[in-house]
Design a protein around this motif. Structure first.
Motif, PDB file in Angstrom:
ATOM      1  N   LYS A  82       0.837  -1.209   0.000  1.00 45.40           N
ATOM      2  CA  LYS A  82       0.000   0.000   0.000  1.00 45.40           C
ATOM      3  C   LYS A  82       0.870   1.257   0.000  1.00 45.40           C
ATOM      4  O   LYS A  82       0.542   2.234  -0.685  1.00 45.40           O
ATOM      5  CB  LYS A  82      -0.947   0.019   1.203  1.00 45.40           C
ATOM      6  N   ALA A  83       1.974   1.246   0.749  1.00 44.95           N
ATOM      7  CA  ALA A  83       2.879   2.405   0.765  1.00 44.95           C
ATOM      8  C   ALA A  83       3.453   2.644  -0.631  1.00 44.95           C
ATOM      9  O   ALA A  83       3.540   3.790  -1.087  1.00 44.95           O
ATOM     10  CB  ALA A  83       4.000   2.191   1.785  1.00 44.95           C
ATOM     11  N   ARG A  84       3.834   1.564  -1.335  1.00 45.85           N
ATOM     12  CA  ARG A  84       4.327   1.699  -2.713  1.00 45.85           C
ATOM     13  C   ARG A  84       3.261   2.299  -3.619  1.00 45.85           C
ATOM     14  O   ARG A  84       3.546   3.176  -4.444  1.00 45.85           O
ATOM     15  CB  ARG A  84       4.740   0.332  -3.273  1.00 45.85           C
ATOM     16  N   LEU A  85       2.027   1.820  -3.474  1.00 41.32           N
ATOM     17  CA  LEU A  85       0.941   2.300  -4.335  1.00 41.32           C
ATOM     18  C   LEU A  85       0.609   3.757  -4.038  1.00 41.32           C
ATOM     19  O   LEU A  85       0.290   4.521  -4.953  1.00 41.32           O
ATOM     20  CB  LEU A  85      -0.279   1.398  -4.189  1.00 41.32           C
ATOM     21  N   ARG A  86       0.685   4.154  -2.771  1.00 37.95           N
ATOM     22  CA  ARG A  86       0.487   5.581  -2.429  1.00 37.95           C
ATOM     23  C   ARG A  86       1.589   6.429  -3.064  1.00 37.95           C
ATOM     24  O   ARG A  86       1.315   7.465  -3.669  1.00 37.95           O
ATOM     25  CB  ARG A  86       0.503   5.786  -0.904  1.00 37.95           C
ATOM     26  N   ARG A  87       2.850   5.982  -2.944  1.00 35.59           N
ATOM     27  CA  ARG A  87       3.978   6.721  -3.555  1.00 35.59           C
ATOM     28  C   ARG A  87       3.796   6.839  -5.058  1.00 35.59           C
ATOM     29  O   ARG A  87       4.016   7.908  -5.640  1.00 35.59           O
ATOM     30  CB  ARG A  87       5.306   6.012  -3.270  1.00 35.59           C
ATOM     31  N   PHE A  88       3.421   5.739  -5.697  1.00 29.42           N
ATOM     32  CA  PHE A  88       3.241   5.748  -7.144  1.00 29.42           C
ATOM     33  C   PHE A  88       2.139   6.718  -7.546  1.00 29.42           C
ATOM     34  O   PHE A  88       2.298   7.503  -8.487  1.00 29.42           O
ATOM     35  CB  PHE A  88       2.925   4.337  -7.662  1.00 29.42           C
ATOM     36  N   THR A  89       1.008   6.689  -6.844  1.00 32.27           N
ATOM     37  CA  THR A  89      -0.107   7.583  -7.152  1.00 32.27           C
ATOM     38  C   THR A  89       0.314   9.038  -6.973  1.00 32.27           C
ATOM     39  O   THR A  89       0.020   9.889  -7.825  1.00 32.27           O
ATOM     40  CB  THR A  89      -1.330   7.241  -6.283  1.00 32.27           C
ATOM     41  N   LYS A  90       1.036   9.335  -5.909  1.00 36.08           N
ATOM     42  CA  LYS A  90       1.531  10.704  -5.685  1.00 36.08           C
ATOM     43  C   LYS A  90       2.517  11.099  -6.782  1.00 36.08           C
ATOM     44  O   LYS A  90       2.503  12.240  -7.264  1.00 36.08           O
ATOM     45  CB  LYS A  90       2.197  10.817  -4.319  1.00 36.08           C
ATOM     46  N   TRP A  91       3.358  10.174  -7.201  1.00 36.70           N
ATOM     47  CA  TRP A  91       4.317  10.444  -8.270  1.00 36.70           C
ATOM     48  C   TRP A  91       3.576  10.792  -9.558  1.00 36.70           C
ATOM     49  O   TRP A  91       3.932  11.738 -10.257  1.00 36.70           O
ATOM     50  CB  TRP A  91       5.221   9.218  -8.458  1.00 36.70           C
ATOM     51  N   LEU A  92       2.516  10.015  -9.854  1.00 35.94           N
ATOM     52  CA  LEU A  92       1.727  10.291 -11.060  1.00 35.94           C
ATOM     53  C   LEU A  92       1.120  11.691 -11.034  1.00 35.94           C
ATOM     54  O   LEU A  92       1.025  12.349 -12.070  1.00 35.94           O
ATOM     55  CB  LEU A  92       0.589   9.280 -11.210  1.00 35.94           C
ATOM     56  N   LEU A  93       0.686  12.136  -9.858  1.00 38.86           N
ATOM     57  CA  LEU A  93       0.087  13.472  -9.737  1.00 38.86           C
ATOM     58  C   LEU A  93       1.043  14.576 -10.187  1.00 38.86           C
ATOM     59  O   LEU A  93       0.609  15.627 -10.646  1.00 38.86           O
ATOM     60  CB  LEU A  93      -0.326  13.754  -8.293  1.00 38.86           C
ATOM     61  N   ASN A  94       2.326  14.325 -10.046  1.00 43.53           N
ATOM     62  CA  ASN A  94       3.331  15.329 -10.395  1.00 43.53           C
ATOM     63  C   ASN A  94       3.868  15.193 -11.815  1.00 43.53           C
ATOM     64  O   ASN A  94       4.760  15.942 -12.205  1.00 43.53           O
ATOM     65  CB  ASN A  94       4.484  15.271  -9.381  1.00 43.53           C
ATOM     66  N   ARG A  95       3.339  14.247 -12.570  1.00 45.47           N
ATOM     67  CA  ARG A  95       3.772  14.067 -13.956  1.00 45.47           C
ATOM     68  C   ARG A  95       3.059  15.088 -14.844  1.00 45.47           C
ATOM     69  O   ARG A  95       1.882  15.387 -14.632  1.00 45.47           O
ATOM     70  CB  ARG A  95       3.437  12.654 -14.467  1.00 45.47           C
TER      71      ARG A  95
END
Length: 183
Positions: free
Chosen positions: A72-85
């Motif tokens: 879940k921590a990985r998926l939260r990081r990935f989702t946050k990363w996508l927001l900044n793309r």
């Protein structure tokens, strides 16, 4: 401009060989060879400096352990990363279990589905260290159907017959609530 980005947080869950990556240099060389030989994209499309990838990304330990909280921590990081793309349309390629954990949906082999990230919702939740940000993912096409729906194809029914017990087992192992349905 098209880019291919390897994101370690979207690697498959599990610690068996088929779910485990290779060292970054080996992975990168294999990808470049495939791109040049099969996809016919330019090697310059491969983004090498966008992510600070841990050299032990492929080891199923630490952030990449086969553990529900770590996933879940990985998926939260990935989702946050996508927001900044800067891109607005992104194709994400992955394996069954990582999408199962992210979207609570069991994909059939090689299935393509369209999802949208509710950006305003995700941005509102981005600073929270909860899984609420993961609810910002919305199915676009095709929409999920109830597992007991007569609209499921025979292939989907067979997929659920085979995979439903596995999906429930994974969610139980990870400590996640079991969704009402997985299709």
């Amino acid at each position: 401009e098209r880019k291919i980005i390897l994101h370690p947080d979207m690697q498959e869950t599990g610690d068996v060989n088929c779910d485990t990556g290779k060292p970054l240099e080996e992975t990168w060389n294999n990808l470049k060879t495939s791109v040049e030989a099969h996809i016919k994209l330019q090697p310059s499309m491969l983004c090498t400096k966008l992510l600070d990838i841990n050299p032990k990304w492929h080891k199923k330990e630490g952030d990449y352990a086969h553990d529900g909280k770590k996933i879940k921590a990985r998926l939260r990081r990935f989702t946050k990363w996508l927001l900044n793309r800067p891109e607005r349309n992104i194709a994400i390629v992955g394996h069954h279990n990582i999408f199962l954990a992210l979207l609570e949906f069991s994909f059939m082999n090689c299935e393509v589905r369209e999802y949208a990230l509710d950006v305003s919702m995700a941005q509102t939740l981005a600073d929270q260290e909860t899984d609420a940000i993961l609810k910002a993912w919305r199915p676009v096409y095709p929409l999920p159907l109830a597992a007991d729906s007569n609209n499921l194809s025979n292939a989907e029914k067979e997929h659920l017959r085979i995979h439903l017990p596995y999906c429930v087992e994974k969610f139980t192992l990870w400590g996640y609530p079991i969704p009402e349905n997985f299709r």
